[in-house]
Design a protein around this motif. Structure first.
Motif, PDB file in Angstrom:
ATOM      1  N   SER A 152       0.839  -1.198   0.000  1.00 47.63           N
ATOM      2  CA  SER A 152       0.000   0.000   0.000  1.00 47.63           C
ATOM      3  C   SER A 152       0.874   1.248   0.000  1.00 47.63           C
ATOM      4  O   SER A 152       1.845   1.332   0.759  1.00 47.63           O
ATOM      5  CB  SER A 152      -0.909   0.014   1.230  1.00 47.63           C
ATOM      6  OG  SER A 152      -1.806  -1.070   1.210  1.00 47.63           O
ATOM      7  N   ASN A 164      -3.021   5.864  -0.008  1.00 50.27           N
ATOM      8  CA  ASN A 164      -4.393   5.364  -0.138  1.00 50.27           C
ATOM      9  C   ASN A 164      -4.576   4.379  -1.295  1.00 50.27           C
ATOM     10  O   ASN A 164      -5.706   4.035  -1.649  1.00 50.27           O
ATOM     11  CB  ASN A 164      -5.357   6.539  -0.325  1.00 50.27           C
ATOM     12  CG  ASN A 164      -5.038   7.350  -1.566  1.00 50.27           C
ATOM     13  OD1 ASN A 164      -3.901   7.384  -2.020  1.00 50.27           O
ATOM     14  ND2 ASN A 164      -6.045   8.006  -2.113  1.00 50.27           N
ATOM     15  N   ASP A 173      -6.796  -1.121  -5.477  1.00 50.55           N
ATOM     16  CA  ASP A 173      -7.873  -0.440  -4.780  1.00 50.55           C
ATOM     17  C   ASP A 173      -7.391   0.944  -4.349  1.00 50.55           C
ATOM     18  O   ASP A 173      -6.241   1.099  -3.914  1.00 50.55           O
ATOM     19  CB  ASP A 173      -8.311  -1.226  -3.553  1.00 50.55           C
ATOM     20  CG  ASP A 173      -9.065  -2.485  -3.917  1.00 50.55           C
ATOM     21  OD1 ASP A 173     -10.300  -2.441  -3.965  1.00 50.55           O
ATOM     22  OD2 ASP A 173      -8.415  -3.526  -4.166  1.00 50.55           O
ATOM     23  N   GLU A 215      -8.633   4.306  -1.944  1.00 53.28           N
ATOM     24  CA  GLU A 215      -9.577   4.724  -0.907  1.00 53.28           C
ATOM     25  C   GLU A 215      -9.398   6.199  -0.591  1.00 53.28           C
ATOM     26  O   GLU A 215      -8.272   6.658  -0.407  1.00 53.28           O
ATOM     27  CB  GLU A 215      -9.357   3.870   0.347  1.00 53.28           C
ATOM     28  CG  GLU A 215     -10.380   4.086   1.432  1.00 53.28           C
ATOM     29  CD  GLU A 215     -10.185   3.120   2.593  1.00 53.28           C
ATOM     30  OE1 GLU A 215     -10.689   1.981   2.495  1.00 53.28           O
ATOM     31  OE2 GLU A 215      -9.514   3.500   3.574  1.00 53.28           O
ATOM     32  N   THR A 243     -16.178   7.182   3.279  1.00 61.40           N
ATOM     33  CA  THR A 243     -15.048   6.688   2.495  1.00 61.40           C
ATOM     34  C   THR A 243     -15.503   6.183   1.135  1.00 61.40           C
ATOM     35  O   THR A 243     -16.465   5.414   1.036  1.00 61.40           O
ATOM     36  CB  THR A 243     -14.330   5.544   3.239  1.00 61.40           C
ATOM     37  OG1 THR A 243     -13.877   6.025   4.506  1.00 61.40           O
ATOM     38  CG2 THR A 243     -13.132   5.052   2.439  1.00 61.40           C
ATOM     39  N   ASN A 253     -14.330   3.980  -2.149  1.00 60.50           N
ATOM     40  CA  ASN A 253     -13.369   2.973  -2.596  1.00 60.50           C
ATOM     41  C   ASN A 253     -13.579   2.641  -4.061  1.00 60.50           C
ATOM     42  O   ASN A 253     -14.719   2.412  -4.495  1.00 60.50           O
ATOM     43  CB  ASN A 253     -13.490   1.697  -1.756  1.00 60.50           C
ATOM     44  CG  ASN A 253     -12.481   0.634  -2.180  1.00 60.50           C
ATOM     45  OD1 ASN A 253     -12.757  -0.171  -3.071  1.00 60.50           O
ATOM     46  ND2 ASN A 253     -11.327   0.629  -1.556  1.00 60.50           N
ATOM     47  N   HIS A 285     -12.261  -0.004  -7.123  1.00 60.59           N
ATOM     48  CA  HIS A 285     -11.621  -1.328  -7.232  1.00 60.59           C
ATOM     49  C   HIS A 285     -11.530  -1.769  -8.686  1.00 60.59           C
ATOM     50  O   HIS A 285     -12.460  -1.572  -9.468  1.00 60.59           O
ATOM     51  CB  HIS A 285     -12.423  -2.366  -6.448  1.00 60.59           C
ATOM     52  CG  HIS A 285     -12.021  -3.781  -6.751  1.00 60.59           C
ATOM     53  ND1 HIS A 285     -10.927  -4.384  -6.176  1.00 60.59           N
ATOM     54  CD2 HIS A 285     -12.557  -4.697  -7.607  1.00 60.59           C
ATOM     55  CE1 HIS A 285     -10.811  -5.614  -6.637  1.00 60.59           C
ATOM     56  NE2 HIS A 285     -11.790  -5.826  -7.506  1.00 60.59           N
ATOM     57  N   SER A 332     -17.623   1.863  -4.189  1.00 60.68           N
ATOM     58  CA  SER A 332     -18.428   1.756  -2.970  1.00 60.68           C
ATOM     59  C   SER A 332     -18.256   2.984  -2.098  1.00 60.68           C
ATOM     60  O   SER A 332     -17.250   3.694  -2.176  1.00 60.68           O
ATOM     61  CB  SER A 332     -18.043   0.498  -2.182  1.00 60.68           C
ATOM     62  OG  SER A 332     -16.706   0.584  -1.711  1.00 60.68           O
ATOM     63  N   SER A 367     -18.690   3.970   2.111  1.00 62.40           N
ATOM     64  CA  SER A 367     -18.819   3.362   3.432  1.00 62.40           C
ATOM     65  C   SER A 367     -18.838   4.419   4.524  1.00 62.40           C
ATOM     66  O   SER A 367     -18.104   5.410   4.458  1.00 62.40           O
ATOM     67  CB  SER A 367     -17.659   2.399   3.695  1.00 62.40           C
ATOM     68  OG  SER A 367     -17.593   1.390   2.722  1.00 62.40           O
ATOM     69  N   THR A 413     -22.042  -0.105   3.982  1.00 58.02           N
ATOM     70  CA  THR A 413     -21.411   0.048   2.676  1.00 58.02           C
ATOM     71  C   THR A 413     -22.443  -0.131   1.572  1.00 58.02           C
ATOM     72  O   THR A 413     -23.211  -1.111   1.570  1.00 58.02           O
ATOM     73  CB  THR A 413     -20.284  -0.984   2.467  1.00 58.02           C
ATOM     74  OG1 THR A 413     -19.269  -0.794   3.456  1.00 58.02           O
ATOM     75  CG2 THR A 413     -19.665  -0.851   1.079  1.00 58.02           C
TER      76      THR A 413
END
Length: 229
Positions: free
Chosen positions: A132, A135, A162, A164, A172, A174, A176, A197, A199, A204
């Motif tokens: 990672s 983000n 991904d 974020e 949040t 996201n 993907h 998505s 959340s 979510t």
């Protein structure tokens, strides 16, 4: 792999929920999670025949970066399998304040898949690695062994990215993108899945799709909570 109409009578799900509801002494590094989703999607594909799923898990994380855990959910593949039981362990850490890594192994088990047909066993395992950057997370999963009923998993490679972002306080976003490729010895089409998505507070809302033929965009609603034990 996985999904069916929500079945609270699934033995492993009941066992997990019973454990979570029982009084327990606090153990440093031990936690649990419980979740509900309107459709259990795994790499863009329903595991419950577009039905709801309830899940639960137990995790242990040590200060040195080692972790291990188990997770269970109901599934529906129109055969004997009624639940999935995952077992995993790994090691993760930070290289600096912006870069972290994760290495591990996961075993996907379907204990009752061969109740009426002994040849219908499709447990499989994967090794995985992820890194990672702030983000953004890049990850790779590779199939290393499988039962005869999961030939597709042998040497299969799943790559994902991904991103974020906190778009508002506690909210949040996201994004993907994943790519699933299979070994040439297995006659199955590679495919790509993608999703978005939002959340907040354990809830979510997600949209997911793949480039598989006859696959429609799927909208899911999920809720999950984490508990320290």
């Amino acid at each position: 792999m996985k999904n069916k109409t929500l079945n609270l009578a699934t033995p492993s799900v009941l066992a997990a929920l019973t454990f979570l509801s029982a009084p327990a002494l606090a153990v440093e590094g031990l936690s649990a999670n419980v979740g509900f989703t309107s459709n259990y999607l795994w790499r863009g594909v329903t595991q419950t025949d577009d039905g709801a799923a309830i899940s639960g898990g137990i995790d242990y994380a040590a200060d040195n970066g080692f972790y291990a855990g188990t997770w269970v959910s109901n599934v529906d593949f129109s055969d004997d399998a009624s639940y999935e039981l995952d077992l995993y362990l790994g090691f993760g850490g930070e290289i600096n304040e912006n870069i972290s890594y994760d290495l591990g192994y996961i075993y996907y088990a379907y204990p009752d898949s061969a109740e009426s047909d002994k040849d219908n066993e499709y447990d499989f395992g994967e090794i995985y690695a992820g890194i990672s950057f702030a983000n953004i997370t890049l990850a790779a999963n590779y199939g290393i062994h499988n039962d005869d009923g999961a030939e597709w998993a042998d040497k299969a490679l799943y790559l994902s990215v991904d991103a974020e972002f906190e778009v508002a306080e506690g909210l949040t976003l996201n994004l993907h993108l994943g790519d699933y490729s299979f070994d040439d010895d297995y006659d199955s089409g590679d495919y790509t899945d993608y999703g978005i998505s939002l959340s907040k507070n354990g809830f979510t809302l997600a949209l997911s799709d793949t480039d598989l033929d006859n696959d429609d965009v799927k909208f899911t609603v999920s809720y999950a909570i984490d508990l320290d034990l």
